[in-house]
Scaffold this active site. Structure first.
Site, PDB file in Angstrom:
ATOM      1  N   HIS A 185       0.870  -1.178   0.000  1.00 21.40           N
ATOM      2  CA  HIS A 185       0.000   0.000   0.000  1.00 21.40           C
ATOM      3  C   HIS A 185       0.906   1.226   0.000  1.00 21.40           C
ATOM      4  O   HIS A 185       1.549   1.535   1.013  1.00 21.40           O
ATOM      5  CB  HIS A 185      -0.901  -0.018   1.231  1.00 21.40           C
ATOM      6  N   GLU A 354       2.182  -3.911  11.472  1.00 18.19           N
ATOM      7  CA  GLU A 354       1.512  -2.622  11.299  1.00 18.19           C
ATOM      8  C   GLU A 354       2.140  -1.570  12.198  1.00 18.19           C
ATOM      9  O   GLU A 354       2.429  -1.824  13.375  1.00 18.19           O
ATOM     10  CB  GLU A 354       0.026  -2.739  11.636  1.00 18.19           C
TER      11      GLU A 354
END
Length: 389
Positions: A185, A354
């Site tokens: 991403h 993350e």
């Protein structure tokens, strides 16, 4: 006699502020920009990804605003892909594109507002500290100077940009194969900062952890899986509108070559451990998502996952396991995701890591929040749990 000359720059009312985004990772839509006296009021819209409906990333330059009390309103913030990401969020700003700091930002559930008085004529604002394509190129060149590193072009992105693989090894018969990929991403730029810190430490011949790790492992590292989306200023998709982290079950050369070529190489090398590096819009923590929801998830995989988490907590206080995703979050389409497909296919330790766009609530920094340098340090810290894995 020494004479001290003091020059004071006073904002001219004749200077009209301008917002631009025609540069690497630039993205914004300007609805209006009005200035009067020593104030400037701007209405903006967060732009969609170039070929999809995802919208969250912004990066733009404001010129001619020195000394102006600027109010920047993002009128469609509540309609963005992750509106919960704006809660307790503060945008980043920089005068030199090297040092970024947080600025006062408010969200009322519909509109997000930045209130900032620039101290210089030109200031850049962004969703998170950018990692430019030029920095990527420079880092690839610097890493290639090491005798431990081999730079390889696996293939090309949709728009023909190089897909760079860095392989780090000290011996050709090392028994363990570790894969690390980042920035599927593209708006999650903290992921490439993380990889930079990891590789810098890995290539440090004076670091005993790196030396010992390379006695037993070869590392294949993709610093940027999505160079097209990164340059275009996309949040989640490539130049064909594909969300690469949903392409792993059946990638194609036409729409997701970035995944196709990496997956093809993995099937040739094998994988003993895999890490997919990301950023999360909403959660102000560093955490991992595992593969416990996968069919055939073995006791050995569970043991390796538990041990890795425990070792990473010891290596970095920024990492924690209390807050994160529920185990069943991706159950239905799990095998479309990189870490789930790899863990299921190779039966190995396979994790998504993350980092926050906001700050680490456990160790907050009021000035910079979570940023590139903290991501670099976390990347360096992962070597300890990799060594123990």
């Amino acid at each position: 006699m020494a004479v001290t000359l003091t020059v004071e720059f006073i904002h001219s009312k004749n200077v009209i502020p301008v917002i631009s985004s025609a540069f690497d990772s630039g993205a914004i839509e300007v609805v209006s920009l009005d200035s009067s006296g020593l104030t400037a009021d701007c209405t903006l819209r967060v732009r969609k990804d170039s070929h999809s409906d995802f919208r969250q990333w912004f990066h733009f330059r404001l010129s001619g605003a020195d000394g102006l009390a600027c109010t920047l309103r993002f009128e469609n913030a509540g309609a963005c892909t992750y509106p919960e990401g704006w809660k307790d969020y503060r945008a980043v700003a920089s005068y030199d594109r090297a040092h970024w700091f947080r600025v006062p930002t408010h969200y009322d559930g519909k509109v997000m507002t930045i209130e900032h008085t620039p101290e210089r004529d030109t200031v850049w604002y962004a969703y998170f500290e950018p990692y430019s394509h030029e920095r990527h190129q420079a880092f690839i060149g610097r890493a290639g100077d090491s005798p431990l590193a081999r730079i390889e072009r696996l293939g090309a992105s949709v728009e023909g940009r190089d897909l760079d693989l860095i392989t780090v090894r000290a011996r050709h018969d090392a028994p363990k194969i570790i894969w690390i990929i980042a920035r599927q991403h593209p708006g999650e730029s903290m992921a490439e900062w993380f990889v930079e810190g990891l590789i810098d430490r890995l290539l440090d011949s004076a670091d005993p952890v790196s030396r010992r790790l390379l006695e037993n492992a070869v590392l294949h590292i993709m610093p940027n899986m999505n160079p097209d989306g990164s340059v275009r200023g996309n949040l989640r998709t490539n130049a064909a509108g594909a969300n690469l982290n949903r392409e792993w079950l059946n990638p194609s050369v036409e729409s997701s070559p970035e995944v196709y070529w990496v997956r093809e190489r993995m099937q040739r090398t094998g994988v003993h451990a895999f890490f997919d590096i990301h950023g999360d819009e909403g959660l102000p923590y560093v955490f991992v998502a595992g593969g416990e929801m996968l069919p055939g998830f073995t006791p050995e995989q569970a043991r390796a996952q538990t041990e890795f988490i425990a070792n990473f907590k010891r290596a970095s206080p920024d990492f924690q396991e209390v807050h994160g995703y529920p185990a069943g979050k991706y159950k239905e389409d799990a095998l479309k995701l990189a870490s789930k497909w790899v863990g299921h296919t190779f039966g190995c330790l396979s994790l998504t890591l993350e980092m926050p766009f906001k700050d680490n609530a456990n160790l907050p920094d009021a000035r910079v929040g979570w940023n590139g340098e903290r991501s670099r340090k976390l990347g360096a810290a992962i070597l300890e749990p990799l060594l123990a894995a």
